[in-house]
Design an enzyme around this catalytic site. Structure first.
Site, PDB file in Angstrom:
ATOM      1  N   ARG A   1       0.849  -1.191   0.000  1.00 13.24           N
ATOM      2  CA  ARG A   1       0.000   0.000   0.000  1.00 13.24           C
ATOM      3  C   ARG A   1       0.883   1.238   0.000  1.00 13.24           C
ATOM      4  O   ARG A   1       1.868   1.302   0.745  1.00 13.24           O
ATOM      5  CB  ARG A   1      -0.890  -0.006   1.248  1.00 13.24           C
ATOM      6  CG  ARG A   1      -1.935   1.073   1.252  1.00 13.24           C
ATOM      7  CD  ARG A   1      -2.715   1.082   2.561  1.00 13.24           C
ATOM      8  NE  ARG A   1      -2.128   2.018   3.492  1.00 13.24           N
ATOM      9  CZ  ARG A   1      -2.784   2.563   4.526  1.00 13.24           C
ATOM     10  NH1 ARG A   1      -4.046   2.212   4.763  1.00 13.24           N
ATOM     11  NH2 ARG A   1      -2.189   3.401   5.344  1.00 13.24           N
TER      12      ARG A   1
ATOM     13  N   TYR B   1      -2.964  11.525   6.976  1.00 15.00           N
ATOM     14  CA  TYR B   1      -3.228  10.192   7.498  1.00 15.00           C
ATOM     15  C   TYR B   1      -2.419   9.144   6.720  1.00 15.00           C
ATOM     16  O   TYR B   1      -2.291   9.226   5.498  1.00 15.00           O
ATOM     17  CB  TYR B   1      -4.726   9.848   7.368  1.00 15.00           C
ATOM     18  CG  TYR B   1      -4.921   8.374   7.215  1.00 15.00           C
ATOM     19  CD1 TYR B   1      -4.860   7.551   8.327  1.00 15.00           C
ATOM     20  CD2 TYR B   1      -5.048   7.793   5.958  1.00 15.00           C
ATOM     21  CE1 TYR B   1      -4.943   6.192   8.194  1.00 15.00           C
ATOM     22  CE2 TYR B   1      -5.133   6.432   5.822  1.00 15.00           C
ATOM     23  CZ  TYR B   1      -5.080   5.637   6.935  1.00 15.00           C
ATOM     24  OH  TYR B   1      -5.143   4.294   6.793  1.00 15.00           O
TER      25      TYR B   1
ATOM     26  N   ASP C   1      -5.202   3.884   0.004  1.00 11.86           N
ATOM     27  CA  ASP C   1      -6.345   4.145   0.888  1.00 11.86           C
ATOM     28  C   ASP C   1      -6.712   5.627   0.811  1.00 11.86           C
ATOM     29  O   ASP C   1      -5.907   6.494   1.173  1.00 11.86           O
ATOM     30  CB  ASP C   1      -5.942   3.768   2.322  1.00 11.86           C
ATOM     31  CG  ASP C   1      -7.109   3.808   3.292  1.00 11.86           C
ATOM     32  OD1 ASP C   1      -8.201   4.249   2.894  1.00 11.86           O
ATOM     33  OD2 ASP C   1      -6.917   3.388   4.454  1.00 11.86           O
TER      34      ASP C   1
ATOM     35  N   HIS D   1      -9.273   6.889   2.460  1.00 13.24           N
ATOM     36  CA  HIS D   1      -9.767   7.210   3.809  1.00 13.24           C
ATOM     37  C   HIS D   1     -11.003   8.101   3.790  1.00 13.24           C
ATOM     38  O   HIS D   1     -11.082   9.094   4.524  1.00 13.24           O
ATOM     39  CB  HIS D   1      -8.649   7.811   4.672  1.00 13.24           C
ATOM     40  CG  HIS D   1      -8.565   7.166   6.014  1.00 13.24           C
ATOM     41  ND1 HIS D   1      -8.929   7.774   7.178  1.00 13.24           N
ATOM     42  CD2 HIS D   1      -8.205   5.912   6.365  1.00 13.24           C
ATOM     43  CE1 HIS D   1      -8.775   6.947   8.192  1.00 13.24           C
ATOM     44  NE2 HIS D   1      -8.334   5.796   7.718  1.00 13.24           N
TER      45      HIS D   1
ATOM     46  N   GLU E   1      -9.096   2.110  -1.834  1.00 11.52           N
ATOM     47  CA  GLU E   1      -9.860   1.802  -0.619  1.00 11.52           C
ATOM     48  C   GLU E   1     -10.608   3.016  -0.092  1.00 11.52           C
ATOM     49  O   GLU E   1     -10.096   4.130  -0.130  1.00 11.52           O
ATOM     50  CB  GLU E   1      -8.867   1.296   0.440  1.00 11.52           C
ATOM     51  CG  GLU E   1      -9.486   1.015   1.787  1.00 11.52           C
ATOM     52  CD  GLU E   1      -8.420   0.776   2.857  1.00 11.52           C
ATOM     53  OE1 GLU E   1      -7.271   0.416   2.509  1.00 11.52           O
ATOM     54  OE2 GLU E   1      -8.744   0.961   4.040  1.00 11.52           O
TER      55      GLU E   1
ATOM     56  N   GLU F   1     -13.754  -1.255   6.368  1.00 11.71           N
ATOM     57  CA  GLU F   1     -13.058  -1.479   7.643  1.00 11.71           C
ATOM     58  C   GLU F   1     -13.856  -0.944   8.829  1.00 11.71           C
ATOM     59  O   GLU F   1     -13.660  -1.392   9.945  1.00 11.71           O
ATOM     60  CB  GLU F   1     -11.648  -0.877   7.616  1.00 11.71           C
ATOM     61  CG  GLU F   1     -11.614   0.631   7.556  1.00 11.71           C
ATOM     62  CD  GLU F   1     -10.191   1.186   7.501  1.00 11.71           C
ATOM     63  OE1 GLU F   1      -9.345   0.581   6.836  1.00 11.71           O
ATOM     64  OE2 GLU F   1      -9.964   2.235   8.116  1.00 11.71           O
TER      65      GLU F   1
ATOM     66  N   ARG G   1     -13.847  -5.154   3.284  1.00  8.20           N
ATOM     67  CA  ARG G   1     -12.761  -5.044   4.268  1.00  8.20           C
ATOM     68  C   ARG G   1     -13.187  -5.270   5.718  1.00  8.20           C
ATOM     69  O   ARG G   1     -12.424  -5.022   6.649  1.00  8.20           O
ATOM     70  CB  ARG G   1     -12.085  -3.671   4.135  1.00  8.20           C
ATOM     71  CG  ARG G   1     -11.441  -3.566   2.811  1.00  8.20           C
ATOM     72  CD  ARG G   1     -10.218  -2.758   2.677  1.00  8.20           C
ATOM     73  NE  ARG G   1      -9.698  -2.030   3.796  1.00  8.20           N
ATOM     74  CZ  ARG G   1      -8.698  -2.470   4.567  1.00  8.20           C
ATOM     75  NH1 ARG G   1      -8.148  -3.648   4.359  1.00  8.20           N
ATOM     76  NH2 ARG G   1      -8.257  -1.715   5.554  1.00  8.20           N
TER      77      ARG G   1
ATOM     78  N   GLU H   1      -4.610  -7.300   5.029  1.00 12.56           N
ATOM     79  CA  GLU H   1      -3.722  -6.209   5.430  1.00 12.56           C
ATOM     80  C   GLU H   1      -2.832  -6.678   6.582  1.00 12.56           C
ATOM     81  O   GLU H   1      -3.296  -7.353   7.494  1.00 12.56           O
ATOM     82  CB  GLU H   1      -4.556  -5.002   5.889  1.00 12.56           C
ATOM     83  CG  GLU H   1      -3.728  -3.805   6.312  1.00 12.56           C
ATOM     84  CD  GLU H   1      -4.587  -2.609   6.721  1.00 12.56           C
ATOM     85  OE1 GLU H   1      -5.814  -2.777   6.911  1.00 12.56           O
ATOM     86  OE2 GLU H   1      -4.030  -1.511   6.842  1.00 12.56           O
TER      87      GLU H   1
ATOM     88  N   TRP I   1     -12.361  12.061   8.554  1.00 13.20           N
ATOM     89  CA  TRP I   1     -11.030  11.573   8.892  1.00 13.20           C
ATOM     90  C   TRP I   1     -10.814  10.229   8.255  1.00 13.20           C
ATOM     91  O   TRP I   1     -11.655   9.366   8.327  1.00 13.20           O
ATOM     92  CB  TRP I   1     -10.822  11.458  10.409  1.00 13.20           C
ATOM     93  CG  TRP I   1      -9.445  10.966  10.618  1.00 13.20           C
ATOM     94  CD1 TRP I   1      -8.297  11.684  10.401  1.00 13.20           C
ATOM     95  CD2 TRP I   1      -9.029   9.648  10.987  1.00 13.20           C
ATOM     96  NE1 TRP I   1      -7.203  10.888  10.616  1.00 13.20           N
ATOM     97  CE2 TRP I   1      -7.627   9.629  10.977  1.00 13.20           C
ATOM     98  CE3 TRP I   1      -9.714   8.473  11.329  1.00 13.20           C
ATOM     99  CZ2 TRP I   1      -6.880   8.500  11.284  1.00 13.20           C
ATOM    100  CZ3 TRP I   1      -8.978   7.355  11.641  1.00 13.20           C
ATOM    101  CH2 TRP I   1      -7.569   7.360  11.622  1.00 13.20           C
TER     102      TRP I   1
HETATM  103  O1  LIG Z   1      -5.439   0.234   7.842  1.00 13.65           O
HETATM  104  C1  LIG Z   1      -6.213   0.986   7.273  1.00 13.65           C
HETATM  105  O2  LIG Z   1      -6.605   0.834   6.126  1.00 13.65           O
HETATM  106  C2  LIG Z   1      -6.711   2.143   8.009  1.00 13.65           C
HETATM  107  O3  LIG Z   1      -7.403   2.947   7.432  1.00 13.65           O
HETATM  108  C3  LIG Z   1      -6.322   2.225   9.446  1.00 13.65           C
HETATM  109  C4  LIG Z   1      -7.300   2.992  10.279  1.00 13.65           C
HETATM  110  O4  LIG Z   1      -7.125   4.349  10.082  1.00 13.65           O
HETATM  111  C5  LIG Z   1      -7.120   2.646  11.714  1.00 13.65           C
HETATM  112  O5  LIG Z   1      -7.359   1.287  11.869  1.00 13.65           O
HETATM  113  C6  LIG Z   1      -8.033   3.454  12.611  1.00 13.65           C
HETATM  114  O6  LIG Z   1      -7.942   3.021  13.921  1.00 13.65           O
HETATM  115 MG   LIG Z   2      -8.215   2.040   5.634  1.00 19.69          MG
END
Ligand SMILES: O=C(O)C(=O)C[C@H](O)[C@H](O)CO
Ligand SMILES: [Mg+2]
Length: 391
Positions: free
Chosen positions: A136, A148, A199, A201, A225, A251, A272, A328, A391
């Site tokens: 990634r 992030y 990702d 996010h 992602e 996730e 995920r 992951e 976030w």
């Molecule tokens: O691992 C990932 O894809 C994430 O986005 C991690 C997250 O931000 C994380 O698990 C938040 O606690």
């Molecule tokens: Mg993620």
């Protein structure tokens, strides 16, 4: 725990068999601990630990208040610990109880990140040299102070980093310019025999995500992602119409209902959801079976806020499930590994859960006691004009 918090449930049967489950909800840990202590554990005493399905239904239906991350993480911890117990009583690793191995080992992806494109590519080369088949890529964004996924440390990343939430600034325009450049540089340096992932996010609108998906197509990413917030599952229709870049999401999902439209309409390629936040092995198997009917494969979340207990459980699940996609893998620190001795192994870009009975992971409670809970929040994100953002 060293550097971060985990919530770990230990269930011991009257015959002295011990099972472990993970209930960590990063940044909101104590709410799950209270839910377990005050509302779940009293209902477990005296029950037959072998009745996993019945206990799952009792906790899910019986609460009346269904779903939600706190409830589902607590149920997951109980469910995982009970599967651990069942495996130990049977003398078999959990994957054998789930139908046996469907593959020799499971492909994992590592996290390459850096402040600049050069640093990120350099980190990706390091992962490639370690045998990773999938990596990634997250890079700092020119003009933004912090982003992030971009750790200060090459291997270890913990976003819940402060006693009160850290505030980051975000610009979609700057971000959208930077990612295709990162992928172009990565393909140039790493070649085409490695899977590259990214990702987002949850930070784009559907049409912005569609554009990024199209811009990344020439570099054949394995997935994009969390392209958009999935509260409204129909949002993915628009992204899907525009790009052939594979999409992954889930996730933060905690039940199959969070993904029903996404799966049924084949709006995503990878789901995920993972053991700890989606109701344990029992519910995750249901999600995977449903996804399999629609050509959606699994790609379990595996960041470091998912403890080695979840990692072990996910690997047993991954090894057995027919529609496995990828796992992951963000390694834990040596101190964390010492508190959670485990049987799983990494070799040549793939992992195996090991053949110890049950999950093959435990918690050393004495070692854990050296690391008391310390409040730690996930960061928040604002646009450059101060508007609160995702976030
Ligand atoms: O691992 C990932 O894809 C994430 O986005 C991690 C997250 O931000 C994380 O698990 C938040 O606690
Ligand atoms: Mg993620």
């Amino acid at each position: 725990m060293p550097g971060r918090n985990f919530v770990t449930l230990v269930i011991e049967t009257s015959d002295g068999v011990r099972g472990v489950g993970d209930a960590t909800l990063n940044g909101r840990e104590l709410s799950v601990a209270a839910y377990l202590n005050d509302h779940v554990i009293p209902c477990l005493i005296g029950r037959d630990p072998h009745r996993i399905e019945d206990i799952w239904q009792f906790l899910y239906r019986g609460a009346y208040w269904r779903r939600g991350p706190v409830t589902m993480s607590a149920i997951a911890a109980v469910d995982t610990a009970l599967w651990d117990i069942k495996g130990k009583v049977a003398g078999l690793p959990l994957y054998q109880l789930l139908g046996g191995a469907s593959r020799e080992a499971v492909m994992v992806y590592g996290h390459a990140n850096g402040g600049t494109v050069e640093e990120t590519v350099d980190s990706a080369l390091d992962y490639q040299a370690q045998g990773y088949k999938a990596i990634r890529l997250q890079s700092g964004i020119p003009g933004l102070a912090s982003t992030y996924g971009v750790s200060k440390d090459r291997y270890f990343y913990e976003p819940a980093d402060a006693d009160l939430p850290t505030e980051n600034l975000w610009s979609t325009e700057k971000y959208l310019r930077s990612v295709p450049e990162l992928f172009a540089a990565a393909r140039e340096a790493l070649g085409w025999d490695v899977h590259l992932l990214h990702d987002v996010h949850h930070r784009l609108t559907p049409i912005e995500a569609a554009r990024l998906g199209k811009d990344l197509e020439p570099y054949r990413p394995f997935w994009m992602e969390d392209a958009v917030v999935a509260d409204n599952q129909e949002s993915f229709r628009l992204v899907r119409q525009h790009t052939t870049t594979p999409l992954a999401v889930g996730e933060i999902f905690n039940s199959v209902w969070d993904a029903k439209t996404l799966i049924q309409e084949q709006l995503i390629d990878y789901i995920r959801a993972t053991v700890v936040h989606a109701g344990g092995i029992t519910h995750l198997r249901r999600i995977a079976a449903f996804a399999d009917m629609f050509n959606v494969r699994t790609g379990c979340h595996g960041a470091t806020d998912l403890s080695p207990v979840t990692m072990a459980a996910a690997l047993h699940f991954d090894l057995s499930v027919p529609n496995f996609g990828i796992q992951e893998y963000m390694r834990h620190t040596e101190e964390t590994d010492a508190v959670f001795p485990h049987a799983y192994t990494f070799e040549k870009g793939a992992m195996h859960p090991g053949d110890a009975p049950g999950l093959g992971v435990d918690i050393d409670e004495e070692a854990a006691a050296h690391f008391p809970y310390k409040r730690a929040y996930l960061p928040v994100n604002r646009l450059e004009d101060g508007t609160m953002f995702n976030w």
